[in-house]
Design an enzyme around this catalytic site. Structure first.
Site, PDB file in Angstrom:
ATOM      1  CG  ASP A   1      -2.389   0.902   1.243  1.00  0.00           C
ATOM      2  OD1 ASP A   1      -3.030   1.028  -0.183  1.00  0.00           O
ATOM      3  OD2 ASP A   1      -1.873   1.641   1.937  1.00  0.00           O
TER       4      ASP A   1
ATOM      5  CG  HIS B   1      -4.976  10.560   2.830  1.00  0.00           C
ATOM      6  ND1 HIS B   1      -5.955  10.634   3.752  1.00  0.00           N
ATOM      7  CD2 HIS B   1      -3.593  10.153   3.213  1.00  0.00           C
ATOM      8  CE1 HIS B   1      -5.602   9.398   4.795  1.00  0.00           C
ATOM      9  NE2 HIS B   1      -4.415   9.056   4.178  1.00  0.00           N
TER      10      HIS B   1
ATOM     11  CD  GLU C   1      -6.265   4.817   4.509  1.00  0.00           C
ATOM     12  OE1 GLU C   1      -4.963   4.143   4.269  1.00  0.00           O
ATOM     13  OE2 GLU C   1      -5.875   5.573   5.652  1.00  0.00           O
TER      14      GLU C   1
ATOM     15  CD  GLU D   1      -5.530   3.187   0.260  1.00  0.00           C
ATOM     16  OE1 GLU D   1      -4.612   2.346  -0.479  1.00  0.00           O
ATOM     17  OE2 GLU D   1      -5.324   3.356   1.066  1.00  0.00           O
TER      18      GLU D   1
ATOM     19  CG  ASP E   1      -5.365   0.850   3.624  1.00  0.00           C
ATOM     20  OD1 ASP E   1      -5.579  -0.246   4.421  1.00  0.00           O
ATOM     21  OD2 ASP E   1      -4.844   1.597   4.102  1.00  0.00           O
TER      22      ASP E   1
ATOM     23  NE  ARG F   1      -8.244   6.375   9.638  1.00  0.00           N
ATOM     24  CZ  ARG F   1      -7.903   6.360   8.545  1.00  0.00           C
ATOM     25  NH1 ARG F   1      -6.188   6.157   8.846  1.00  0.00           N
ATOM     26  NH2 ARG F   1      -7.585   6.335   7.142  1.00  0.00           N
TER      27      ARG F   1
ATOM     28  CD  GLN G   1      -3.450   4.948  10.777  1.00  0.00           C
ATOM     29  OE1 GLN G   1      -4.741   4.923  10.257  1.00  0.00           O
ATOM     30  NE2 GLN G   1      -2.575   5.209   9.793  1.00  0.00           N
TER      31      GLN G   1
ATOM     32  CE  LYS H   1      -3.554   1.866   7.517  1.00  0.00           C
ATOM     33  NZ  LYS H   1      -4.387   3.449   6.099  1.00  0.00           N
TER      34      LYS H   1
ATOM     35  CB  THR I   1      -7.332  -4.960   2.939  1.00  0.00           C
ATOM     36  OG1 THR I   1      -6.957  -4.249   3.856  1.00  0.00           O
ATOM     37  CG2 THR I   1      -7.178  -4.076   0.910  1.00  0.00           C
TER      38      THR I   1
ATOM     39  CB  THR J   1      -6.445   8.357   1.322  1.00  0.00           C
ATOM     40  OG1 THR J   1      -5.916   6.923   2.153  1.00  0.00           O
ATOM     41  CG2 THR J   1      -7.907   9.025   1.279  1.00  0.00           C
TER      42      THR J   1
ATOM     43  CD  GLU K   1      -7.759  12.602   4.022  1.00  0.00           C
ATOM     44  OE1 GLU K   1      -7.711  11.512   3.620  1.00  0.00           O
ATOM     45  OE2 GLU K   1      -7.226  13.608   3.178  1.00  0.00           O
TER      46      GLU K   1
HETATM   47 MN    MN Z   1      -4.285   3.141   2.531  1.00  0.00          MN
END
Ligand code: MN
Length: 430
Positions: free
Chosen positions: A130, A137, A202, A204, A236, A240, A243, A256, A260, A363, A377
């Site tokens: 990734d 982003h 996310e 992507e 993805d 948070r 993370q 993560k 996915t 992202t 975001e």
């Molecule tokens: Mn990602």
């Protein structure tokens, strides 16, 4: 003169189809109830069974070889063949499915309603990487942590990425079970363990690697585009809170890799050719890519103009019959690096890529709030919740929330094509 741009299919529902008109012909692995997975091509709301087309003797030469390589329910061996058989198969399918084809009656029974089929991942993914090439982003997220210095000094020189986890890639429609993990609650000095409280998505672009390289042999930038078999959408899913606690010093890990999600159709380089663009100019003052990442041809047409959309439906909205809430519209032109640059950079140290490896772009947010590709975001880390038509507020995802991603290529004078959906519904732990 009749061109591919206005070609029509005898499959009526394909003409003007928002995702799968005759001009797209994406490949995927599908199964009918009580049948083994096999390769098909999406045409309108149907799937054409390529194994049956092969058995009927309608393919020869490189097109035949292409479909033979899809046997076993994965496209890895097909990807390994590179572009020549892929292009031959496309040319043959364009002829077979075009209006006026003499094979309409033979092919009709080989079409299955997509709604009655199950889609699988198109390939067995050996490795998944990734990237982090959405510069908007990276800036938005960087600001949450480092308001004065959002982008680290390497960002504009190195296509940043990390090695993801291939084992938890799943096709669209797979449930997303809220992960458990360690978090450091605000104001605490000791971590807690429990379900993720800041679950996010996310937006992507996914890239399927076609032919690989030998270990030790870098793929030069001028050849890198040839190694892309096709594209898809990738969500993805990100925890948070997990993370934030785990990411230093080695980057994301368990936040993560609980799932996915991928859109199941491989939209080929050939179908995407009309939607290639020059790589957008770097802002004034940004460094030029180092020479090993710079190629005139790649800069001239290595970017893609693909519109990306994220929608949310909560359990409440679903019950009330409310339409999905659009969280964002973005575009793949927000990529700071081209797909070819990612491939070249990934192999420059001698790392081996193999057919069916998968890249995520990172992202792909745009510059404005209606184009941000994650809730992190949009809500500024949970500070500004999103209000929905149901009256509900969302900082992060709740159980019962469904995220739907779509992608669409539109250009004047050319048939629009789409990617199909990348969906996932969040469920609590049983
Ligand atoms: Mn990602």
């Amino acid at each position: 003169m009749k061109t591919i741009a206005d070609a029509r299919s005898w499959v009526e529902h394909a003409n003007g189809h928002c995702d799968f008109p005759l001009q797209n012909l994406p490949l995927g692995i599908f199964s009918r109830p009580s049948h083994l997975p096999r390769c098909g091509v999406a045409i309108g709301d149907a799937i054409l069974d390529l194994e049956e087309v092969l058995t009927a003797g309608l393919l020869d030469g490189a097109a035949k070889m292409a479909v033979e390589a899809t046997r076993g329910g994965a496209l890895n061996a097909f990807f390994a063949l590179g572009s020549v058989p892929r292009v031959a198969l496309r040319e043959r399918l364009l002829a077979l499915l075009a209006e006026g084809s003499e094979y309409q009656a033979v092919l009709q029974p080989m079409l299955y309603p997509a709604g009655e089929c199950l889609m699988h991942l198109p390939a067995k993914v050996g490795d998944y990487t990734d990237f982090y090439v959405g510069i908007q982003h990276a800036t938005n997220v960087g600001k949450l942590f480092r308001p004065d210095n959002p982008l680290l000094p390497n960002y504009k020189y190195v296509p940043i990425g990390y090695h993801g986890r291939a084992s938890t890639l799943r096709p669209s429609g797979t449930e997303v079970v809220r992960p458990n993990g360690q978090t450091l609650p605000a104001g605490q000095t000791e971590p807690s363990f429990g379900p993720c409280a800041r679950l996010d998505y996310e937006l992507e672009l996914g890239m399927w690697i076609g032919q690989g390289n030998e270990m030790g042999q870098a793929i030069p930038i001028a050849e890198a585009g040839e190694h892309v078999a096709g594209l898809c959408l990738l969500n993805d899913w990100s925890a948070r809170d997990i993370q934030a606690w785990e990411y230093q010093p080695l980057g994301p890990f368990l936040s993560k890799n609980f799932i996915t999600t991928l859109s199941p159709w491989v939209v080929t380089a050939e179908a995407l050719a009309p939607f290639r663009r020059s790589q957008p100019d770097r802002p004034e003052g940004d460094p030029q890519p180092l020479p090993y990442l710079l190629d005139e041809q790649d800069q001239a047409c290595g970017a893609f103009d693909i519109e990306l959309e994220v929608l949310l439906i909560t359990a409440c909205m679903r019950e009330a019959g409310l339409p999905a809430h659009r969280l964002a519209i973005s575009n793949t032109l927000n990529m700071y690096w081209t797909v070819a640059q990612l491939i070249t950079h990934h192999t420059v140290n001698g790392c081996q890529l193999q057919p069916g490896d998968l890249f995520g772009s990172g992202t792909l947010s745009g510059a404005t709030a209606n184009s941000f590709g994650s809730l992190l975001e949009i809500t500024e880390g949970g500070k500004r919740p999103v209000e929905l038509a149901s009256g509900e507020m969302r900082k992060f995802l709740e159980d019962g929330d469904e995220i739907i991603m779509r992608a669409r290529c539109v250009r004047e004078g050319v048939a629009s094509i789409g990617f199909g959906e990348c969906r996932g519904i969040v469920v609590g732990r049983p």
